[in-house]
Write a protein that holds these residues in place. Structure first.
Motif, PDB file in Angstrom:
ATOM      1  N   ASP A 120       0.865  -1.168   0.000  1.00  0.00           N
ATOM      2  CA  ASP A 120       0.000   0.000   0.000  1.00  0.00           C
ATOM      3  C   ASP A 120       0.909   1.227   0.000  1.00  0.00           C
ATOM      4  N   MET A 121       0.734   2.088  -0.998  1.00  0.00           N
ATOM      5  CA  MET A 121       1.613   3.251  -1.106  1.00  0.00           C
ATOM      6  C   MET A 121       1.452   4.199   0.072  1.00  0.00           C
ATOM      7  N   GLY A 122       0.230   4.373   0.554  1.00  0.00           N
ATOM      8  CA  GLY A 122       0.001   5.284   1.669  1.00  0.00           C
ATOM      9  C   GLY A 122       0.592   4.776   2.961  1.00  0.00           C
ATOM     10  N   HIS A 123       0.288   3.525   3.315  1.00  0.00           N
ATOM     11  CA  HIS A 123       0.829   2.956   4.546  1.00  0.00           C
ATOM     12  C   HIS A 123       2.339   2.784   4.442  1.00  0.00           C
ATOM     13  N   GLY A 124       2.827   2.406   3.253  1.00  0.00           N
ATOM     14  CA  GLY A 124       4.275   2.318   3.068  1.00  0.00           C
ATOM     15  C   GLY A 124       4.965   3.662   3.210  1.00  0.00           C
ATOM     16  N   LEU A 125       4.287   4.740   2.770  1.00  0.00           N
ATOM     17  CA  LEU A 125       4.861   6.073   2.920  1.00  0.00           C
ATOM     18  C   LEU A 125       4.987   6.457   4.388  1.00  0.00           C
ATOM     19  N   LEU A 126       3.979   6.127   5.208  1.00  0.00           N
ATOM     20  CA  LEU A 126       4.060   6.408   6.637  1.00  0.00           C
ATOM     21  C   LEU A 126       5.229   5.668   7.277  1.00  0.00           C
ATOM     22  N   MET A 127       5.390   4.411   6.891  1.00  0.00           N
ATOM     23  CA  MET A 127       6.493   3.625   7.444  1.00  0.00           C
ATOM     24  C   MET A 127       7.840   4.155   6.961  1.00  0.00           C
ATOM     25  N   THR A 128       7.898   4.571   5.700  1.00  0.00           N
ATOM     26  CA  THR A 128       9.146   5.111   5.163  1.00  0.00           C
ATOM     27  C   THR A 128       9.530   6.406   5.869  1.00  0.00           C
ATOM     28  N   LEU A 129       8.563   7.275   6.100  1.00  0.00           N
ATOM     29  CA  LEU A 129       8.858   8.542   6.785  1.00  0.00           C
ATOM     30  C   LEU A 129       9.346   8.284   8.205  1.00  0.00           C
ATOM     31  N   PHE A 130       8.726   7.326   8.891  1.00  0.00           N
ATOM     32  CA  PHE A 130       9.157   7.017  10.250  1.00  0.00           C
ATOM     33  C   PHE A 130      10.574   6.453  10.257  1.00  0.00           C
ATOM     34  N   GLY A 131      10.865   5.531   9.344  1.00  0.00           N
ATOM     35  CA  GLY A 131      12.209   4.978   9.273  1.00  0.00           C
ATOM     36  C   GLY A 131      13.240   6.008   8.854  1.00  0.00           C
ATOM     37  N   ALA A 132      12.882   6.881   7.884  1.00  0.00           N
ATOM     38  CA  ALA A 132      13.820   7.915   7.445  1.00  0.00           C
ATOM     39  C   ALA A 132      14.108   8.917   8.557  1.00  0.00           C
ATOM     40  N   TRP A 133      13.086   9.226   9.358  1.00  0.00           N
ATOM     41  CA  TRP A 133      13.308  10.147  10.481  1.00  0.00           C
ATOM     42  C   TRP A 133      14.287   9.550  11.486  1.00  0.00           C
ATOM     43  N   MET A 134      14.155   8.265  11.794  1.00  0.00           N
ATOM     44  CA  MET A 134      15.079   7.637  12.740  1.00  0.00           C
ATOM     45  C   MET A 134      16.491   7.562  12.166  1.00  0.00           C
ATOM     46  N   VAL A 135      16.598   7.349  10.857  1.00  0.00           N
ATOM     47  CA  VAL A 135      17.928   7.270  10.240  1.00  0.00           C
ATOM     48  C   VAL A 135      18.584   8.648  10.206  1.00  0.00           C
ATOM     49  N   LEU A 136      17.841   9.683   9.836  1.00  0.00           N
ATOM     50  CA  LEU A 136      18.414  11.028   9.750  1.00  0.00           C
ATOM     51  C   LEU A 136      18.759  11.588  11.125  1.00  0.00           C
ATOM     52  N   LYS A 137      17.951  11.261  12.131  1.00  0.00           N
ATOM     53  CA  LYS A 137      18.192  11.733  13.496  1.00  0.00           C
ATOM     54  C   LYS A 137      18.892  10.658  14.333  1.00  0.00           C
ATOM     55  N   GLU A 138      19.722   9.873  13.693  1.00  0.00           N
ATOM     56  CA  GLU A 138      20.322   8.715  14.329  1.00  0.00           C
ATOM     57  C   GLU A 138      21.175   9.077  15.541  1.00  0.00           C
ATOM     58  N   LYS A 139      22.077  10.021  15.369  1.00  0.00           N
ATOM     59  CA  LYS A 139      23.015  10.358  16.450  1.00  0.00           C
ATOM     60  C   LYS A 139      22.322  10.983  17.658  1.00  0.00           C
ATOM     61  N   PRO A 140      21.466  12.008  17.492  1.00  0.00           N
ATOM     62  CA  PRO A 140      20.806  12.557  18.696  1.00  0.00           C
ATOM     63  C   PRO A 140      19.866  11.566  19.359  1.00  0.00           C
ATOM     64  N   LEU A 141      19.203  10.716  18.578  1.00  0.00           N
ATOM     65  CA  LEU A 141      18.305   9.727  19.184  1.00  0.00           C
ATOM     66  C   LEU A 141      19.086   8.661  19.942  1.00  0.00           C
ATOM     67  N   ALA A 142      20.239   8.266  19.399  1.00  0.00           N
ATOM     68  CA  ALA A 142      21.061   7.269  20.089  1.00  0.00           C
ATOM     69  C   ALA A 142      21.668   7.834  21.362  1.00  0.00           C
ATOM     70  N   ALA A 143      21.933   9.144  21.380  1.00  0.00           N
ATOM     71  CA  ALA A 143      22.539   9.750  22.565  1.00  0.00           C
ATOM     72  C   ALA A 143      21.572   9.829  23.740  1.00  0.00           C
ATOM     73  N   LYS A 144      20.256   9.802  23.457  1.00  0.00           N
ATOM     74  CA  LYS A 144      19.281   9.911  24.546  1.00  0.00           C
ATOM     75  C   LYS A 144      19.236   8.660  25.415  1.00  0.00           C
ATOM     76  N   LYS A 145      19.513   7.497  24.842  1.00  0.00           N
ATOM     77  CA  LYS A 145      19.546   6.235  25.596  1.00  0.00           C
ATOM     78  C   LYS A 145      18.255   6.028  26.386  1.00  0.00           C
ATOM     79  N   SER A 146      17.175   5.848  25.642  1.00  0.00           N
ATOM     80  CA  SER A 146      15.868   5.667  26.269  1.00  0.00           C
ATOM     81  C   SER A 146      15.776   4.311  26.955  1.00  0.00           C
ATOM     82  N   ASP A 147      14.972   4.255  28.028  1.00  0.00           N
ATOM     83  CA  ASP A 147      14.734   3.012  28.756  1.00  0.00           C
ATOM     84  C   ASP A 147      13.547   2.245  28.198  1.00  0.00           C
TER      85      ASP A 147
END
Length: 903
Positions: free
Chosen positions: A469-496
């Motif tokens: 599904d292009m729409g649902h796949g787009l939502l998943m792609t945006l979420f994955g791309a956001w985590m990849v682009l914000k990789e370093k600051p998100l990894a530095a937070k060290k969430s529990d």
């Protein structure tokens, strides 16, 4: 001394197979070798890295620094050379105990820092392991901090206890003064007391004409007249009822009790909790009752305080208490300030202190795995190391030697070993998530083909087929791309949060799954249960008037009654007109079902071919002949042939309007499933009486019989060929050994003329390590393997139909959600439509993300994982190895932080 120690130690070890890899000088071609090693590491992704067992000789003075450098590198797995020695009897047990004690003190400091809510500074630095001589300074620092903090805490607790006692005494003086003022003013205390004492046998009588009577004369009551003695104290509020009953029963009603609640809570100096208490005063007469009352107060943990009888004394004591409370407040404030300063100073360094202590402890734990040579001057270790990283390990050992100031370099020798080496795959931040999926099924055997690089493509692709599904796949792609682009600051937070850590660890998997879902959605022409009309429809419906078109919203698309408008098919994917067709589900079911079988057979065939590379690498010709070839023939001659029939049917049969075409018309197209079943059962496929034949091509029946016979022959081939050949090889080996013994005996007896058989024969080469396995077990194992493969080929092929089932379920659920929710808001007219669409769109969005993206995405993920673990990897992947667990400070610190978060 060091050279002599090494010379002596070599006597107790077997000779090495290769020259020692000592590094008294810079390795030649270091730069060129590093480039080649990087290229080789990239290739090791397809097969686990080559490992070697090494023996390491370290001078005692340099051992600590060398092990520290190896821990920073994280490429060496040490073996325990003292398995029978108790942990408390090893050489460096005292150092480990010192580290445990330092770690205990740091945990105490950390607890006090968290108690005060002081943030602990985490700069992200990774300090090196301190030298052994620096341990004394660290111990002194921690000892000083702990003693100072404990002393401050003890003083603060004593001050708080004094403050509590003075506060309680202040409340007693205040509450009792109210009571005595009431008595001096002539007010009957029975009418104003907070709570009357009630006996269990109803001695207190309720009168209908007056207040409660306590058995005293009907006149103004004076407690000092009846009870000249009294005590005052403080008790927990919840103990008051039981306290009153115990006083009444033990003293038989010969006491008078007054109590009043303290409105503000008081702090318990031991626990720091806020507790509610009440003030009480008890009047009694005689020493005997005094003893009973004090024992009861002691049993209920009530605190008694002196209370003067004279009002002037009480006022004077109250003024003194207030003065002492003010002084205590000042001292308490200064004590808290000092404590806060100590903790703030400790919070700045506590993270680095933890890292240093844990590194020291890990080094001494590792040193306890080593052996001492006979001169007690050299430490000997055995370790597994990757062959490609030997140069980096040598450089790390050199740095450790220079750091310790030793002049004798360590010696690293490669050893031969019959033990199966650990499995180590070089990964990076992109491939590590896919490698984790494979390792979750089972760690690969040493040098076995690694499915991870192929899974990088096949896993998101099969997921996209189910989640198209292009729409649902787009939502998943945006979420994955956001985590990849914000990789370093998100990894530095060290969430529990464990769920978030799983998502973040698989960010590249999510990104690829979203991209492939968008591609599959483009092929299905499906976006949020709607279609994209990019190129215009290629269909044209004939014999339909405009009035019928207005009245009828759906049409059945049949090639007999419709024609291609553009003269060609839709450029990419499905035509958007199928969204308005009544027979959309029928068409998509047939299309997706066949596509699922095609992908499944190709995927399984690729897995069988992968087994060939394993057999070729291990030089197992017997398995190639007796396993790979029959497996390949069985799968190709049956299931790949079924796939070819699908393509033949697509290319040869078409929808014709001419009824005279009785060969390649749509009505004469046979069912692939029925044709395949009849092929196995050797039956004639039924066909329409008006059609000429059920065959798709000339000679189909003869070819199918030939393919079926070959596939049937493959079953006993897989079942018996390998055990029989192993049995023949063993007989040859036994015959060769007997002949060899006869030749030796003849030579010893001088009988050179004695006939000998096969005296020039060579011992057979073992195949696949079956030379020691009993024949009965080989037959049983091969029988199980054959039955599993034959039956599994059928069940695994059917298992790929989950691609079709989940794709259909996802599209239908998306369409139902659109029609039942979103479509309701679009039908509302006027200005209410704007409000309705705003609310309904919010509901539809939440349901879409929660149900279709999260729940359906998780379902498709699990089904894709099963297809790789069972249907694909079972064709070539054993997964019977054990993982490489190097001595790495990074791994040790990560595991320590995770265990702290769980606690």
């Amino acid at each position: 001394m060091m050279e002599g120690a090494v010379a002596n130690s070599k006597l107790s070890y077997p000779p090495m197979s290769t020259r020692p890899l000592s590094f008294a000088h810079e390795p030649e071609g270091a730069c060129e070798g590093s480039v080649l090693s990087k290229i080789a590491k990239m290739g090791s992704l397809f097969r686990s890295a080559e490992m070697t067992l090494c023996q390491l000789f370290l001078q005692s003075e340099a051992a600590y620094a060398c092990v520290s450098e190896l821990g920073e590198l994280g490429l060496v797995q040490f073996r325990d050379l003292n398995p029978d020695v108790n942990a408390f009897q090893r050489k460096f047990v005292n150092e480990v105990r010192r580290c445990d004690e330092m770690e205990r003190k740091l945990r105490y400091l950390e607890k006090e820092i968290k108690k005060d809510g002081i943030p602990m500074l985490d700069t992200g630095e990774n300090p090196e392991a301190p030298q052994p001589r620096e341990m004394i300074d660290l111990e002194a620092t921690f000892e000083k901090l702990e003693n100072e903090l404990r002393e401050v805490n003890q003083n603060a607790e004593a001050l708080k206890r004094n403050f509590l006692e003075l506060t309680e005494l202040k409340q007693i003086l205040r509450k009792t003064q109210v009571f005595f003022d009431e008595h001096e003013g002539g007010v009957n205390p029975t009418e104003s007391m907070t709570r009357a004492l009630i006996s269990d046998d109803s001695i207190a009588r309720q009168s209908t004409l007056g207040p409660v009577q306590l058995g005293f004369p009907d006149k103004q009551f004076d407690p000092e007249e009846y009870f000249p003695c009294f005590v005052a104290g403080v008790i927990l509020r919840e103990r008051i009822p039981a306290f009153e009953r115990m006083l009444w029963r033990a003293c038989r009603g010969n006491v008078f009790l007054r109590q009043a609640e303290i409105e503000t809570p008081l702090e318990d100096p031991s626990t720091g909790d806020q507790v509610y208490k009440s003030v009480f005063i008890i009047f009694f007469q005689g020493d005997q009752l005094k003893t009973r009352v004090k024992k009861i107060c002691e049993g209920f943990r009530a605190t008694l305080y002196p209370c003067p009888e004279a009002p002037a004394d009480r006022r004077e004591m109250a003024m003194g208490v207030m003065t002492r409370i003010e002084d205590l407040n000042t001292v308490l404030g200064q004590t808290q300030d000092h404590r806060h300063r100590v903790l703030v100073a400790a919070a700045k360094n506590i993270k680095n202190w933890f890292v240093k202590v844990r590194k020291i402890k890990a080094i001494y734990h590792t040193l306890n795995l080593f052996n001492l040579d006979v001169t007690q001057k050299c430490l000997i270790a055995e370790c597994w190391v990757p062959v490609l990283d030997l140069e980096n390990i040598q450089l790390a050992l050199r740095r450790g030697t220079e750091r310790s100031g030793s002049s004798v370099p360590p010696i690293l020798n490669r050893m031969e070993s019959q033990e199966n080496p650990p499995t180590y795959n070089h990964t990076n931040k992109f491939t590590s998530a896919f490698q984790t999926l494979i390792d979750a099924y089972g760690m690969a055997s040493y040098r076995e083909m690694n499915p991870a690089p192929y899974t990088i493509i096949t896993f998101p692709f099969l997921f996209g087929v189910m989640f198209g599904d292009m729409g649902h796949g787009l939502l998943m792609t945006l979420f994955g791309a956001w985590m990849v682009l914000k990789e370093k600051p998100l990894a530095a937070k060290k969430s529990d949060n464990e769920i978030w850590n799983i998502f973040f660890g698989g960010r590249y998997i999510i990104l690829l799954m979203g991209i492939f879902s968008m591609y599959s959605g483009l092929i299905y022409n499906d976006i949020f249960a709607k279609s994209l009309n990019i190129f215009g429809s290629s269909w044209r419906i004939f014999n339909v008037t405009k009035e019928e078109l207005k009245l009828q919203h759906e049409f059945t698309l049949l090639p007999e009654t419709t024609k291609n408008f553009l003269g060609s098919s839709y450029p990419i994917g499905l035509d958007p007109v199928w969204q308005l067709s009544k027979n959309k589900i029928i068409f998509q079911n047939s299309f997706k079902m066949k596509i699922s079988i095609i992908f499944g057979v190709i995927h399984m065939l690729f897995g069988v071919v992968m087994s060939l590379f394993n057999h070729m690498y291990f030089k197992d010709k017997l398995s190639i002949i007796t396993e790979f070839l029959p497996k390949l023939i069985f799968l190709v001659f049956l299931f790949l042939y079924m796939v070819l029939l699908m393509f033949i049917k697509w290319f040869m049969y078409f929808a014709n309007i001419d009824e005279k075409d009785l060969i390649y018309g749509s009505r004469c197209a046979p069912s692939i499933l029925i044709t395949f079943i009849n092929m196995v059962l050797q039956k004639k496929t039924p066909y329409d009486p008006d059609c000429l034949t059920s065959d798709m091509f000339a000679g189909q029946q003869g070819i199918q019989k030939f393919l079926l016979i070959c596939a049937i022959i493959c079953i006993p081939w897989m079942l018996l060929a390998k055990p029989v050949m192993i049995m023949r090889e063993r007989r040859k080996s036994q015959h060769y050994s007997v002949s060899h013994q006869q030749m030796q005996s003849a030579t010893e007896n001088g009988d050179a003329e004695q006939p000998m058989h096969n005296n020039t024969a060579q011992p057979p080469v073992a195949h696949g390590g079956h030379e020691e396995e009993p024949l009965s077990e080989i037959f049983i194992h091969q029988g199980i393997h054959t039955i599993e493969y034959v039956l599994g080929s059928v069940s695994h092929t059917a298992s790929y139909l989950r691609l079709w089932a989940l794709s259909l379920a996802h599209s239908q659920l998306s369409e139902v959600l659109w029609m039942m929710v979103m479509n309701k808001g679009l039908k509302v007219d006027d200005w209410l439509g704007g409000i309705a669409i705003y609310i309904i769109f919010a509901v539809w969005s939440v349901l879409t993300v929660s149900i279709l993206v999260l729940m359906e995405g998780l379902s498709a993920f699990l089904h894709t994982l099963r297809l790789h673990w069972v249907e694909f990897q079972s064709k070539f992947y054993m997964g019977a190895g054990y993982g490489f667990q190097p001595f790495s400070f990074e791994i040790i610190l990560d595991s320590a932080s995770q265990s702290k978060e769980e606690n």
